[in-house]
Design an enzyme around this catalytic site. Structure first.
Site, PDB file in Angstrom:
ATOM      1  CB  SER A 170      -0.966  -0.027   1.236  1.00  0.00           C
ATOM      2  OG  SER A 170      -0.040   0.268   2.295  1.00  0.00           O
ATOM      3  CB  SER A 183      10.127  11.367   7.033  1.00  0.00           C
ATOM      4  OG  SER A 183       9.325  12.392   7.338  1.00  0.00           O
ATOM      5  CE1 TYR A 196       8.384   7.754  10.031  1.00  0.00           C
ATOM      6  CE2 TYR A 196       8.056   9.977  10.266  1.00  0.00           C
ATOM      7  CZ  TYR A 196       8.017   8.747   9.256  1.00  0.00           C
ATOM      8  OH  TYR A 196       8.077   8.863   8.127  1.00  0.00           O
ATOM      9  CE  LYS A 212      10.936   7.015   7.959  1.00  0.00           C
ATOM     10  NZ  LYS A 212      11.045   5.768   6.831  1.00  0.00           N
TER      11      LYS A 212
END
Length: 261
Positions: free
Chosen positions: A17, A141, A154, A158
């Site tokens: 996805s 990101s 998170y 990154k």
């Protein structure tokens, strides 16, 4: 098949996805043979069935250190090797300094950092053994630079991925290995939609985006990110190595965010 990735064998993690699926599908359109990876085999079957001989699926848990071997073994058996790797899979639970960071740290870093490291190791070792070049694209990101207040761990992961990208590129460039990273901005993925629902946002939240966060008034689409990823996978992006490219609607440096510019 013609295309900028013709004769390339590409592994894409998190390909069931979102950005990963878009990259895998775009790579197919550009002539690559593609390994679709995800956690759930059932989600992968309809994506690869239309492409016999050109696409295979591999389901495994990236939190397991053995996952890299599983993926590369399947790729080698199906296509005889791997030329390109896209580390797209990632998890982004909400976290701040006041949440249970101890329980969240390992799961996030195992999938967002350790798995890309082990997969990159597998590709580099294979390239060495076979005397071939290789290309890695890490999906980072924009939060790697600082991050928003609700995604502490998170953002840290990154940032670590970004350092790994530059280190591997600097170390292995002379071996014909290129490693680049896309620091992607706010993208309308299934995961983001699910997260917004969990946070209580209305179903049409994505139609009312403040231009301070997305100057054109809409979020990035996975297909748009995929076009950039395919460029960095292809020989068209050579000889650039160790680049961190911002797939974002505004400049990160010097932006007048308060004015919505």
């Amino acid at each position: 098949m013609n295309g900028v990735l013709a004769k390339k064998r590409v592994v894409v993690t998190g390909a069931s996805s979102g950005i990963g699926a878009a990259i895998a599908q775009t790579a197919l359109q550009e002539g690559a043979q593609v390994v679709f990876h995800a956690l759930d085999q059932a989600e992968l079957v309809p994506l690869v069935e239309p492409y016999p001989g050109q696409a295979i699926s591999v389901a495994c848990d990236l939190s397991d250190p053995a996952a890299a071997k599983t993926i590369f073994t399947a790729a080698n058996e199906a296509f005889g090797g791997v030329d390109c790797l896209v580390n797209s899979a990632g998890i982004f639970p909400r976290s701040t300094i006041d949440t249970d960071v101890l329980s969240q740290f390992d799961p996030v870093f195992h999938i967002n950092v350790r798995a890309p490291l082990l997969l990159s190791q597998a590709l580099i070792h294979q390239c060495r053994e076979r005397g071939q070049a290789g290309t890695i694209v890490n999906i980072g990101s924009i939060n790697a630079y600082c991050g928003a207040d609700l995604i502490l761990i998170y953002s840290m992961s990154k940032g670590a991925l970004m350092t790994m990208t530059r280190n591997l590129a600097d170390t292995h460039g002379a071996e014909g290995i290129r490693v680049n990273q896309l620091n992607v901005g706010w993208t309308l993925t299934e995961g983001e939609i699910r997260t917004q629902r969990e946070m209580g946002s209305p179903d049409d939240w994505h139609t009312k985006i403040d231009t301070a966060g997305a100057p054109r008034g809409t979020l990035l689409m996975p297909s748009e990110v995929a076009e950039h990823a395919v460029f960095w996978l292809s020989d068209k992006s050579a000889p650039v190595n160790g680049a961190v490219y911002e797939v974002e609607q505004y400049p990160v440096i010097g932006r007048n965010r308060a004015a919505g510019k």
